[in-house]
Design a protein around this motif. Structure first.
Motif, PDB file in Angstrom:
ATOM      1  N   ASP A   1      22.215  31.106   4.242  1.00  0.00           N
ATOM      2  CA  ASP A   1      22.034  32.567   3.936  1.00  0.00           C
ATOM      3  C   ASP A   1      22.152  33.335   5.058  1.00  0.00           C
ATOM      4  N   GLY A   2      23.640  33.638   5.297  1.00  0.00           N
ATOM      5  CA  GLY A   2      24.136  34.360   6.417  1.00  0.00           C
ATOM      6  C   GLY A   2      24.084  33.212   7.730  1.00  0.00           C
ATOM      7  N   GLU A   3      23.158  33.768   8.766  1.00  0.00           N
ATOM      8  CA  GLU A   3      22.918  33.004  10.039  1.00  0.00           C
ATOM      9  C   GLU A   3      21.842  31.768   9.705  1.00  0.00           C
ATOM     10  N   GLU A   4      21.097  32.074   8.782  1.00  0.00           N
ATOM     11  CA  GLU A   4      19.903  31.399   8.456  1.00  0.00           C
ATOM     12  C   GLU A   4      20.263  30.290   7.380  1.00  0.00           C
ATOM     13  N   TRP A   5      19.269  29.121   7.112  1.00  0.00           N
ATOM     14  CA  TRP A   5      19.319  28.361   6.180  1.00  0.00           C
ATOM     15  C   TRP A   5      17.894  28.338   5.216  1.00  0.00           C
ATOM     16  N   ILE A   6      18.065  28.093   4.083  1.00  0.00           N
ATOM     17  CA  ILE A   6      16.833  28.362   3.293  1.00  0.00           C
ATOM     18  C   ILE A   6      16.601  26.665   2.653  1.00  0.00           C
ATOM     19  N   ILE A   7      15.433  26.473   3.067  1.00  0.00           N
ATOM     20  CA  ILE A   7      14.748  25.018   2.505  1.00  0.00           C
ATOM     21  C   ILE A   7      14.174  25.217   1.085  1.00  0.00           C
ATOM     22  N   ALA A   8      14.456  24.725   0.139  1.00  0.00           N
ATOM     23  CA  ALA A   8      13.620  25.167  -1.086  1.00  0.00           C
ATOM     24  C   ALA A   8      13.119  23.995  -1.830  1.00  0.00           C
ATOM     25  N   PRO A   9      11.786  23.373  -1.308  1.00  0.00           N
ATOM     26  CA  PRO A   9      11.545  22.043  -1.902  1.00  0.00           C
ATOM     27  C   PRO A   9      10.729  22.434  -3.267  1.00  0.00           C
TER      28      PRO A   9
END
Length: 187
Positions: free
Chosen positions: A28-36
């Motif tokens: 997500d751009g410069e970020e990461w998404i954790i979707a447990p």
């Protein structure tokens, strides 16, 4: 569709007890998404502490081991975040949750990358390691996919195992085949 990076995520609960899980992080751009998925220990730990570590490894046994119930892997404490890293990580990224987007099935924890460290060189691709990773993901979908689809995928992935696997990949593959066989024996 965003890029997903397969890695091993380490988190801790409010008492500092670590948890290790294979997950695909969503770019997500410069970020990461954790979707447990709900329910999960990773989800509860992220709610409790707001920290995670993304462990980047080329050891296929970690992915296969975690999806087959082998959760005891050496960890290394970090000075800058409560969650540890895997001792076998080639690199790791320390993540801090910035906000959460709620969802009935998979809440999305948006994380900024606080720190990245390298520990060992990446020595190249190996088809068998990739096949183990794909098969490990497939084993998490045994209840969702028809057996015919599972068997077709395994037959294709087995070619890479036969042609390019070392001892570690063969061991990881055997764990995954044991899981598959046990699942179909019981279902």
């Amino acid at each position: 569709m965003p890029m997903i990076r397969e890695c091993i995520v380490t988190t801790v609960d409010s008492s500092g007890r670590p948890h290790i899980a294979p997950l695909g992080l969503i770019e997500d751009g410069e970020e990461w998404i954790i979707a447990p998925f709900r329910p999960s220990t990773t989800l509860e730990n992220l709610r409790a502490t707001s920290y995670a570590v993304a462990n980047y490894t080329d050891d296929a046994r970690l992915f296969a081991g975690l999806v087959t119930g082998r959760a005891d892997w050496p960890l290394v404490a970090l000075k800058t975040t409560p969650a540890p890293r895997l001792a076998a990580a080639l690199a790791h990224a320390e993540l801090v949750v910035t906000h959460v987007v709620e969802d009935q099935q998979r809440p999305r924890f948006h994380c900024k990358v606080d720190r990245v460290e390298q520990h060992a060189p990446f020595e190249g691709f190996n088809r068998a390691r990739n096949a183990v990773l794909e098969c490990a993901i497939l084993m998490t979908r045994l209840r969702m996919l028809p057996r015919e689809k599972i068997d077709q995928e395994i037959a294709y992935l087995a070619i890479a195992i036969e042609k390019t696997a070392g001892e570690a990949e063969r061991e990881a593959w055997s764990w995954l085949m044991e899981k598959r066989d046990a699942f179909y024996k019981d279902n």
